[in-house]
Design an enzyme around this catalytic site. Structure first.
Site, short mmCIF file in Angstrom:
data_model
loop_
_atom_site.label_atom_id
_atom_site.label_comp_id
_atom_site.label_asym_id
_atom_site.label_seq_id
_atom_site.Cartn_x
_atom_site.Cartn_y
_atom_site.Cartn_z
N LYS A 136 0.02 -5.23 16.82
CA LYS A 136 -1.23 -4.87 17.50
C LYS A 136 -0.92 -4.10 18.78
CE LYS A 136 -3.92 -6.56 20.61
NZ LYS A 136 -4.56 -7.51 21.50
N ASP A 154 -7.63 -6.71 16.72
CA ASP A 154 -7.72 -7.82 17.68
C ASP A 154 -8.73 -8.83 17.16
OD1 ASP A 154 -10.25 -6.80 18.13
OD2 ASP A 154 -10.14 -7.11 20.30
#
Ligand code: SF4
Length: 224
Positions: A136, A154
């Site tokens: 991420k 997220d």
């Protein structure tokens, strides 16, 4: 993740229809948020990388409160790598998990200096090899600092794409792959921003404002 009585659209909808529904949703979100951008303040890839590490389990607003002092004191990976971990920890304390984060930031900067001559690398492989940098974080840096399309998943992206039944998974890597199959590569970075903005303003965890949602007509989880 989504508790539904019907069979999830993820299984019943064709790839073509998924792409079309996603296109409509992104168009509506772009109207609501004409300038989607990363909310973490940064001037360069190094600052964005550190800010993204700090944003784990913390709001972007809180991160933006501590980074000016952090980067004023430690302006480059070289200087940060030489810092005392406890001094970094003290500055970033309010972002939570400050022991882990300070250890990772110091180790990450040391690796950038040692392996990349002090410059943040610009590939997924090199970024994820750095201490404390997961997929991420790497996607955030690739998309926002290097202009390389990336799809950071997220907590907002994970929740909303489950509600929209574009995924059947809670695993960010699987979600990323499933979304990238139905969104054009050039739109990946913006799409992630748009879902994050929608999650902060409308599709809020545990109290989504379905009655004022601009993408409700394409959402199988709409509660009205
Ligand atoms: S309709 Fe409700 S559940 Fe669906 S995206 Fe909008 S706010 Fe979220």
């Amino acid at each position: 993740m989504t508790a539904t009585l019907h069979e999830s659209l993820f299984y019943t909808e064709s790839r073509t229809r998924k792409k079309s529904r996603m296109r409509s949703i992104l168009r509506a979100l772009r109207t609501a948020f004409p300038a989607p951008a990363c909310a973490l303040q940064h001037d360069d890839p190094f600052q964005l990388l550190v800010a993204t590490i700090l944003s784990a389990q913390c709001t972007d607003e809180r991160v933006n409160m501590v980074t000016p002092a952090l980067f004023a004191r430690y302006p480059t990976p070289e200087v940060m790598a030489e810092a005392r971990q406890e001094d970094i920890a003290e500055i970033i304390r309010s972002t939570g998990f400050f022991q882990n984060k300070s250890r990772n930031i110091k180790a990450c900067c040391a690796a950038i200096v040692e392996k990349h001559g002090g410059k943040v690398p610009s590939t997924m492989e090199e970024l994820t090899a750095l201490p404390g940098v997961g997929r991420k974080t790497a996607n955030v840096v690739l998309g926002n600092a290097f202009g390389v399309p990336g799809f950071p998943v997220d907590t907002h992206v994970r929740r909303i794409t489950n509600l929209l039944e574009f995924t059947d998974s809670d695993n960010p890597e699987i979600i990323e792959r499933q979304l990238c199959e139905i969104i054009p590569e050039k739109d990946w970075t913006d799409a992630s921003h748009l879902f994050i903005l929608h999650g902060r303003t409308t599709c809020i965890a545990r109290r989504p404002k379905c009655d004022e949602c601009g993408i409700g007509k394409w959402c199988p989880s709409q509660r009205v």
